[in-house]
Design an enzyme around this catalytic site. Structure first.
Site, PDB file in Angstrom:
ATOM      1  N   ASN A 220       0.827  -1.207   0.000  1.00 13.42           N
ATOM      2  CA  ASN A 220       0.000   0.000   0.000  1.00 13.42           C
ATOM      3  C   ASN A 220       0.862   1.258   0.000  1.00 13.42           C
ATOM      4  OD1 ASN A 220      -2.445  -1.389   0.020  1.00 13.42           O
ATOM      5  ND2 ASN A 220      -2.550  -1.465   2.247  1.00 13.42           N
ATOM      6  N   HIS A 270      -1.306  -6.763   5.779  1.00 13.09           N
ATOM      7  CA  HIS A 270      -2.465  -6.815   6.681  1.00 13.09           C
ATOM      8  C   HIS A 270      -2.098  -7.460   8.018  1.00 13.09           C
ATOM      9  CE1 HIS A 270      -5.478  -6.478   3.088  1.00 13.09           C
ATOM     10  NE2 HIS A 270      -4.755  -5.380   3.271  1.00 13.09           N
ATOM     11  N   TYR A 279      -0.212  -9.137  -2.657  1.00  9.93           N
ATOM     12  CA  TYR A 279       0.290  -7.810  -2.294  1.00  9.93           C
ATOM     13  C   TYR A 279       1.794  -7.709  -2.545  1.00  9.93           C
ATOM     14  CZ  TYR A 279      -3.998  -6.030  -0.175  1.00  9.93           C
ATOM     15  OH  TYR A 279      -5.281  -5.566   0.023  1.00  9.93           O
TER      16      TYR A 279
END
Length: 600
Positions: A220, A270, A279
């Site tokens: 992210n 996460h 990811y």
């Protein structure tokens, strides 16, 4: 358009005439050098255009010819169906949330907002790419501009309240918006660009990367840095690009808890989910793009800790790549996305490794290209160049490797790897490979979220995967996840107690209260153990695996449960038809009924 023009020259040209139907194209001659050629932001826009459109391929050669035609067909569909209205740009993509504070469907509304920008991005690429049938089409160009204006005036603008999924506002929408701004830069006025940049600043302020916490970590964080960097490129703001570069630094160091890369090769996102193949793929691809965008500029990424990422190619990613696929044991909730299987998830990682190699040492680059060539050549089940979900840039990178006669493909690496920081193991021997998924106090049983992977309950209960080098590579690709009994996953010990969809909670919050999970290895063989506590169950078990030269010995002891339901250990659950193509024996005898279907 002459085939001798370089990609940079093509990107510098503009369409000046089209026929009434937009089918004929006349391009202005390549412009002569001006002061604009020395503009660092113009150079960055040209580089980014190349990175997202691809280079070095012929639009008349396959698989590019067909893929470009498909791009044009999709763009034509979006062009023909666009109908700007209050709350939508397309009738099937309503983004206006009637009650963003209480509506349970807010995630859907925000996702459709982001998807509207993604559709515009598809149209912009069809306008800029050669061979789409819409190259330089002024009607398409004008529709893209109209769409940007509509979304900016209605929803993605400074001052707008966010609703639904944060990702749509901070990553999904702005990444697509800024890509369109780069591709259509000459068709947009300074005022328009200013408003779009102001919208990005509103939803992705500098504070989004002020601390390495929450939704600003790992993959992210890299995605947010991409947004900030392109915001700086489009708006000509040096400080934004510098901020993006500097905000990458927290991604590089090895971590000992939370999200990121670990010394043992684990990758977590996460907080509790092994995510190398999903990811982790996004992070690898994002870093490769940003390293390439900024290379040779004032803002080049020079942090010496970036070597951690380069080292991770073979320490973290390669152990989970096998003949073109990336193992589902590290794909989190992505295993439930039926349109993209383990092979289709693996191919973008191969392309990202090729791109990352441009910023690595000459030795690393050559070795990685040889590894990628081997993985790609051996993927007989799902050849990468036939992957319909692989974009043109990834296709061009992989084809350049496959066509490079100076490269000798490297074989699959052998040996055993333990990943205690994410409760995973891989075992690779000549002709086959295996992977093991477990769970402990730090690593979740499974992840569900956004309505995905609702029945992945037992994927961390000792699930044992295996593949052969010339058979069974489609075992987990051929509709395995939507058809397998979720209580009978291969290798897993589970209670038949019925579980609700999403049992245990979203985003990997369900953790077994156990520490005894791990093993020991000499890098060739291993002994691995798991103290298993069932999810939402009274099940207790002690399980052991011995990974040997040609065998995996699986043992269970102390298995007990008071759920009032049967407890089963599934040896394997395999498609015995043409795709599985693997012998299944019981007490030394081949199963006499190798009918197509799942047989535990």
């Amino acid at each position: 358009m002459t085939s001798a023009w370089s990609r940079r020259t093509f990107l510098a040209t503009s369409a000046v005439l089209t026929s009434a139907g937009g089918s004929a194209l006349v391009l202005a001659a390549p412009r002569t050098a001006t002061a604009a050629d020395d503009d660092p932001y113009a150079a960055l826009r040209a580089t980014w255009s190349t990175l997202i459109l691809g280079e070095g391929f012929s639009p008349t050669a396959e698989p590019f010819k067909t893929r470009l035609a498909t791009l044009g067909t999709q763009a034509r569909q979006w062009l023909d169906t666009m109908a700007p209205a209050n709350g939508s740009l397309w009738p099937d993509a309503v983004y206006a949330d009637p009650d963003p504070d209480t509506d349970p469907e807010s995630y859907g509304f925000s996702a459709r907002m982001a998807d509207s920008f993604i559709r515009l991005n598809t149209m912009a690429q069809a306008y800029r790419q050669q061979g789409t049938g819409l190259t330089g089409n002024t009607g398409l160009r004008d529709a893209v501009v109209t769409g940007l204006e509509h979304l900016n005036s209605q929803v993605y603008k400074a001052g707008q309240m966010r609703y639904g999924n944060w990702y749509s506002w901070q990553i999904g929408a702005p990444q697509a918006l800024l890509d369109v701004c780069v591709l259509m830069y000459d068709a947009l006025t300074p005022a328009q660009l200013g408003r779009y940049c102001a919208a990005v600043d509103h939803f992705v302020p500098d504070s989004a990367v002020a601390s390495y916490t929450g939704t600003s970590t790992g993959a992210n964080r890299v995605d947010l840095c991409r947004v900030l960097a392109l915001r700086g490129v489009v708006g000509g703001t040096a400080a934004k690009i510098a901020l993006a570069r500097d905000a990458l630094s927290p991604v590089f160091p090895l971590v000992t808890k939370g999200d990121g890369l670990y010394a043992d090769g684990s990758f977590i996102q996460h907080t509790t989910v092994p995510y190398t193949g999903s990811y982790g793929s996004v992070m690898l691809g994002g870093l490769g793009l940003l390293f390439a965008l900024l290379k040779g500029t004032t803002w080049e990424v020079t942090d010496p800790k970036r070597q951690v990422v380069f080292d991770a190619v073979e320490n973290a990613w390669a152990p989970f790549l096998y003949n073109g696929l990336v193992m589902d044991s590290v794909a989190g909730r992505a295993i439930s996305r039926g349109e993209v299987d383990d092979h289709r998830r693996g191919h973008p990682i191969l392309a990202s490794i090729v791109l990352l190699g441009r910023g690595a040492s000459a030795f690393e680059n050559a070795r990685w290209r040889a590894l990628v060539k081997g993985w790609a050549q051996r993927d007989y089940y799902s050849p990468p160049l036939s992957n319909p979900s692989l974009n043109l840039t990834a296709l061009s990178r992989l084809k350049s490797v496959l066509d490079d006669t100076s490269l000798t493909p490297l074989p699959e690496p052998e040996g055993h790897r333990l990943f205690p920081d994410m409760a995973r193991a891989t075992h690779r021997r000549p002709g086959w490979a295996a992977a093991l998924s477990m769970a402990d106090r730090r690593i979740t049983y499974y992840e569900t979220g956004n309505g995905e992977n609702l029945r992945g309950w037992h994927t961390g209960s000792g699930m044992l995967y295996w593949w052969g080098d010339t058979f069974a590579n489609g075992q987990y690709s051929d509709a395995f996840w939507p058809t397998v009994d979720p209580y009978r996953l291969p290798g897993a010990t589970a209670s038949r107690k019925p579980l609700a969809d999403g049992a245990g909670g979203d985003w990997g919050v369900a953790l077994p209260d156990v520490n005894w999970v791990g093993g020991v290895t000499d890098k060739k063989r291993a002994a691995v153990g798991q103290y298993l506590k069932g999810l939402s169950s009274t099940l207790l078990a002690k399980k052991s695996w011995f990974f040997l030269d040609d065998t995996v010995v699986c043992l269970g002891a102390g298995i007990r449960c008071q759920d009032g339901a049967a407890v089963e250990t599934t040896v394997d659950n395999r498609n015995l038809g043409p795709v599985g193509n693997a012998p299944f024996t019981v007490d030394g005898s081949v199963n006499p009924s190798p009918a197509r279907g799942r047989q535990p």
